[in-house]
Design a protein around this motif. Sequence first.
Motif, PDB file in Angstrom:
ATOM      1  N   VAL A  15     -12.098   1.087  27.263  1.00  0.00           N
ATOM      2  CA  VAL A  15     -11.662   1.371  28.624  1.00  0.00           C
ATOM      3  C   VAL A  15     -11.351   2.849  28.814  1.00  0.00           C
ATOM      4  O   VAL A  15     -11.836   3.487  29.756  1.00  0.00           O
ATOM      5  CB  VAL A  15     -10.440   0.508  28.992  1.00  0.00           C
ATOM      6  CG1 VAL A  15      -9.929   0.873  30.387  1.00  0.00           C
ATOM      7  CG2 VAL A  15     -10.800  -0.973  28.942  1.00  0.00           C
ATOM      8  N   LEU A  16     -10.556   3.419  27.927  1.00  0.00           N
ATOM      9  CA  LEU A  16     -10.196   4.828  28.071  1.00  0.00           C
ATOM     10  C   LEU A  16     -11.394   5.763  28.008  1.00  0.00           C
ATOM     11  O   LEU A  16     -11.502   6.675  28.842  1.00  0.00           O
ATOM     12  CB  LEU A  16      -9.155   5.212  27.019  1.00  0.00           C
ATOM     13  CG  LEU A  16      -7.696   5.122  27.475  1.00  0.00           C
ATOM     14  CD1 LEU A  16      -7.338   3.704  27.882  1.00  0.00           C
ATOM     15  CD2 LEU A  16      -6.755   5.607  26.390  1.00  0.00           C
ATOM     16  N   PRO A  17     -12.342   5.586  27.059  1.00  0.00           N
ATOM     17  CA  PRO A  17     -13.515   6.457  27.080  1.00  0.00           C
ATOM     18  C   PRO A  17     -14.290   6.363  28.396  1.00  0.00           C
ATOM     19  O   PRO A  17     -14.813   7.372  28.884  1.00  0.00           O
ATOM     20  CB  PRO A  17     -14.354   5.931  25.905  1.00  0.00           C
ATOM     21  CG  PRO A  17     -13.360   5.330  24.982  1.00  0.00           C
ATOM     22  CD  PRO A  17     -12.313   4.722  25.864  1.00  0.00           C
ATOM     23  N   SER A  18     -14.337   5.169  28.978  1.00  0.00           N
ATOM     24  CA  SER A  18     -15.026   5.005  30.255  1.00  0.00           C
ATOM     25  C   SER A  18     -14.302   5.749  31.370  1.00  0.00           C
ATOM     26  O   SER A  18     -14.924   6.413  32.204  1.00  0.00           O
ATOM     27  CB  SER A  18     -15.137   3.519  30.603  1.00  0.00           C
ATOM     28  OG  SER A  18     -15.689   3.330  31.885  1.00  0.00           O
ATOM     29  N   LEU A  19     -12.969   5.657  31.384  1.00  0.00           N
ATOM     30  CA  LEU A  19     -12.199   6.322  32.431  1.00  0.00           C
ATOM     31  C   LEU A  19     -12.221   7.843  32.280  1.00  0.00           C
ATOM     32  O   LEU A  19     -12.176   8.572  33.276  1.00  0.00           O
ATOM     33  CB  LEU A  19     -10.747   5.837  32.398  1.00  0.00           C
ATOM     34  CG  LEU A  19     -10.492   4.369  32.755  1.00  0.00           C
ATOM     35  CD1 LEU A  19      -9.008   4.057  32.649  1.00  0.00           C
ATOM     36  CD2 LEU A  19     -11.005   4.049  34.150  1.00  0.00           C
ATOM     37  N   MET A  20     -12.295   8.323  31.046  1.00  0.00           N
ATOM     38  CA  MET A  20     -12.209   9.758  30.785  1.00  0.00           C
ATOM     39  C   MET A  20     -13.555  10.465  30.848  1.00  0.00           C
ATOM     40  O   MET A  20     -13.612  11.686  30.934  1.00  0.00           O
ATOM     41  CB  MET A  20     -11.591   9.994  29.404  1.00  0.00           C
ATOM     42  CG  MET A  20     -10.191   9.438  29.228  1.00  0.00           C
ATOM     43  SD  MET A  20      -8.875  10.471  29.872  1.00  0.00           S
ATOM     44  CE  MET A  20      -8.931  11.892  28.808  1.00  0.00           C
ATOM     45  N   ALA A  21     -14.640   9.703  30.806  1.00  0.00           N
ATOM     46  CA  ALA A  21     -15.971  10.308  30.756  1.00  0.00           C
ATOM     47  C   ALA A  21     -16.221  11.182  31.985  1.00  0.00           C
ATOM     48  O   ALA A  21     -16.089  10.723  33.124  1.00  0.00           O
ATOM     49  CB  ALA A  21     -17.031   9.212  30.660  1.00  0.00           C
ATOM     50  N   ASP A  22     -16.557  12.436  31.744  1.00  0.00           N
ATOM     51  CA  ASP A  22     -16.909  13.392  32.805  1.00  0.00           C
ATOM     52  C   ASP A  22     -15.811  13.557  33.846  1.00  0.00           C
ATOM     53  O   ASP A  22     -16.080  13.956  34.983  1.00  0.00           O
ATOM     54  CB  ASP A  22     -18.211  12.956  33.509  1.00  0.00           C
ATOM     55  CG  ASP A  22     -19.377  12.821  32.547  1.00  0.00           C
ATOM     56  OD1 ASP A  22     -19.493  13.675  31.648  1.00  0.00           O
ATOM     57  OD2 ASP A  22     -20.158  11.860  32.690  1.00  0.00           O
ATOM     58  N   ARG A  23     -14.585  13.263  33.501  1.00  0.00           N
ATOM     59  CA  ARG A  23     -13.483  13.397  34.465  1.00  0.00           C
ATOM     60  C   ARG A  23     -12.965  14.822  34.487  1.00  0.00           C
ATOM     61  O   ARG A  23     -12.748  15.444  33.442  1.00  0.00           O
ATOM     62  CB  ARG A  23     -12.350  12.435  34.111  1.00  0.00           C
ATOM     63  CG  ARG A  23     -11.146  12.500  35.068  1.00  0.00           C
ATOM     64  CD  ARG A  23     -10.080  11.494  34.689  1.00  0.00           C
ATOM     65  NE  ARG A  23     -10.517  10.153  34.992  1.00  0.00           N
ATOM     66  CZ  ARG A  23     -10.241   9.508  36.129  1.00  0.00           C
ATOM     67  NH1 ARG A  23      -9.542  10.115  37.074  1.00  0.00           N
ATOM     68  NH2 ARG A  23     -10.674   8.286  36.327  1.00  0.00           N
ATOM     69  N   ASP A  24     -12.754  15.331  35.676  1.00  0.00           N
ATOM     70  CA  ASP A  24     -12.143  16.635  35.855  1.00  0.00           C
ATOM     71  C   ASP A  24     -10.691  16.562  35.378  1.00  0.00           C
ATOM     72  O   ASP A  24      -9.948  15.675  35.800  1.00  0.00           O
ATOM     73  CB  ASP A  24     -12.190  17.005  37.339  1.00  0.00           C
ATOM     74  CG  ASP A  24     -11.708  18.422  37.609  1.00  0.00           C
ATOM     75  OD1 ASP A  24     -10.888  18.947  36.823  1.00  0.00           O
ATOM     76  OD2 ASP A  24     -12.146  19.017  38.609  1.00  0.00           O
ATOM     77  N   PRO A  25     -10.268  17.467  34.496  1.00  0.00           N
ATOM     78  CA  PRO A  25      -8.877  17.431  34.010  1.00  0.00           C
ATOM     79  C   PRO A  25      -7.847  17.476  35.131  1.00  0.00           C
ATOM     80  O   PRO A  25      -6.718  17.023  34.961  1.00  0.00           O
ATOM     81  CB  PRO A  25      -8.790  18.676  33.115  1.00  0.00           C
ATOM     82  CG  PRO A  25     -10.191  18.920  32.677  1.00  0.00           C
ATOM     83  CD  PRO A  25     -11.056  18.527  33.841  1.00  0.00           C
ATOM     84  N   ALA A  26      -8.240  18.023  36.277  1.00  0.00           N
ATOM     85  CA  ALA A  26      -7.314  18.100  37.410  1.00  0.00           C
ATOM     86  C   ALA A  26      -7.228  16.781  38.179  1.00  0.00           C
ATOM     87  O   ALA A  26      -6.379  16.633  39.062  1.00  0.00           O
ATOM     88  CB  ALA A  26      -7.736  19.216  38.354  1.00  0.00           C
ATOM     89  N   ASP A  27      -8.098  15.842  37.849  1.00  0.00           N
ATOM     90  CA  ASP A  27      -8.122  14.549  38.528  1.00  0.00           C
ATOM     91  C   ASP A  27      -7.332  13.543  37.697  1.00  0.00           C
ATOM     92  O   ASP A  27      -7.814  13.071  36.666  1.00  0.00           O
ATOM     93  CB  ASP A  27      -9.571  14.086  38.697  1.00  0.00           C
ATOM     94  CG  ASP A  27      -9.665  12.736  39.394  1.00  0.00           C
ATOM     95  OD1 ASP A  27      -8.690  12.348  40.065  1.00  0.00           O
ATOM     96  OD2 ASP A  27     -10.711  12.072  39.266  1.00  0.00           O
ATOM     97  N   PRO A  28      -6.107  13.213  38.083  1.00  0.00           N
ATOM     98  CA  PRO A  28      -5.266  12.348  37.240  1.00  0.00           C
ATOM     99  C   PRO A  28      -5.789  10.921  37.161  1.00  0.00           C
ATOM    100  O   PRO A  28      -6.357  10.395  38.122  1.00  0.00           O
ATOM    101  CB  PRO A  28      -3.897  12.390  37.926  1.00  0.00           C
ATOM    102  CG  PRO A  28      -4.203  12.702  39.354  1.00  0.00           C
ATOM    103  CD  PRO A  28      -5.407  13.598  39.322  1.00  0.00           C
ATOM    104  N   ILE A  29      -5.593  10.306  36.016  1.00  0.00           N
ATOM    105  CA  ILE A  29      -5.856   8.880  35.855  1.00  0.00           C
ATOM    106  C   ILE A  29      -4.642   8.131  36.387  1.00  0.00           C
ATOM    107  O   ILE A  29      -3.505   8.447  36.052  1.00  0.00           O
ATOM    108  CB  ILE A  29      -6.099   8.529  34.377  1.00  0.00           C
ATOM    109  CG1 ILE A  29      -7.405   9.167  33.892  1.00  0.00           C
ATOM    110  CG2 ILE A  29      -6.155   7.016  34.178  1.00  0.00           C
ATOM    111  CD1 ILE A  29      -7.688   8.941  32.432  1.00  0.00           C
ATOM    112  N   ARG A  30      -4.899   7.131  37.231  1.00  0.00           N
ATOM    113  CA  ARG A  30      -3.822   6.389  37.879  1.00  0.00           C
ATOM    114  C   ARG A  30      -3.839   4.942  37.406  1.00  0.00           C
ATOM    115  O   ARG A  30      -4.880   4.278  37.440  1.00  0.00           O
ATOM    116  CB  ARG A  30      -3.967   6.471  39.405  1.00  0.00           C
ATOM    117  CG  ARG A  30      -3.749   7.876  39.941  1.00  0.00           C
ATOM    118  CD  ARG A  30      -4.298   8.035  41.355  1.00  0.00           C
ATOM    119  NE  ARG A  30      -3.668   7.155  42.319  1.00  0.00           N
ATOM    120  CZ  ARG A  30      -2.538   7.411  42.983  1.00  0.00           C
ATOM    121  NH1 ARG A  30      -1.906   8.568  42.756  1.00  0.00           N
ATOM    122  NH2 ARG A  30      -2.047   6.574  43.860  1.00  0.00           N
TER     123      ARG A  30
END
Length: 244
Positions: A15-30
Motif C-alpha cells: 500500500v505505501l509504495p503505491s501511495l508514495m509512487a511519483d508523489r510530490d513531497p509537497a503533497d501530503p498523504i492523508r
Amino acid sequence: FFRDPETFELVKTKVLPSLMADRDPADPIRVWVIGCSTGEEAYSIAIMFSEYMEREGRACAVQIFATDLNAMSVERARAGLYPKSIADRVTPERLRRYFHEIDGKYRVAKSIRDMCVFAKHDIAMDPPFSRMDLISCRNLLIYLEPVLQQAVLPIMHYALEPHGYLWLGGSETIGSYRDLFQLEDGKHKFYRRKPLSVRRPGDVVATERAVASREIGLPMVSVRKPSLPAASDPQKEAERLLIA
C-alpha cells in the motif's frame, strides 16, 4: 498496537509504495482512522509511515485524522500515554525509537504524535473528511446495523481520493457495494475506490462551505442550519468555530 502484524506488513510492502509512487513531497498523504478508540491504531500507522520513509530515503508529509464518537477515548488518544504492558505488542526497537518512558508508562514520541489529529466525530451524522489516500475502518462495521452500514460505505467512498485504499477488519466486507470498491486483497480486506459516473440519491455530496476546514488540515466542522440565527453566514460561523 500493530493489531494483525501480517496485515501491517502488507501495508508497508504494497500500500505505501503505491501511495508514495511519483508523489510530490509537497503533497501530503492523508489518512483517516475511523473509530480510533484510544489511538493505538493511528499511532501504529504513523510509526509504519516513519519506518518506511526512513528505509526508502523518502520524505513526505503525512496527516493522520483519527476520529471516534467517544470524547473520553479521543482525549486519551491525544495524550498518547500507555501502560508498560504495550511492550507485549511493541518491539524493543520501536519502544526505543518511538516512545519515551514516563512515570512507569510509555508516551508516544512527539514526532509521531505530531502526525496525528484526534477529534470527536460521528461518521453517520457529521460532514466527512475528504481527499483521503487511505481509510482505516477496522472492526467498526460489525457493530453497525445493516441500514447504517449502507449509509456509511458511500461516505467512505466519497472521502477517498480516486483509487484510494479502504482497509476493513478481518470479518468485514463491503457487502453489495461492489460498484464503489474493488477488492485488492481478500484475506487482509483491502479495497480500492472505484470512480462513479453517476451519483445515487444516497451518495454523499459536500458543499465547499461544509468542508472549509479541510484545506488547513483540521477536523471537519459541522455547521447545522437549524442552530444558526437566520442572518448568520455559514462560512463565517465555520471560521469562528475553527478559531475557537
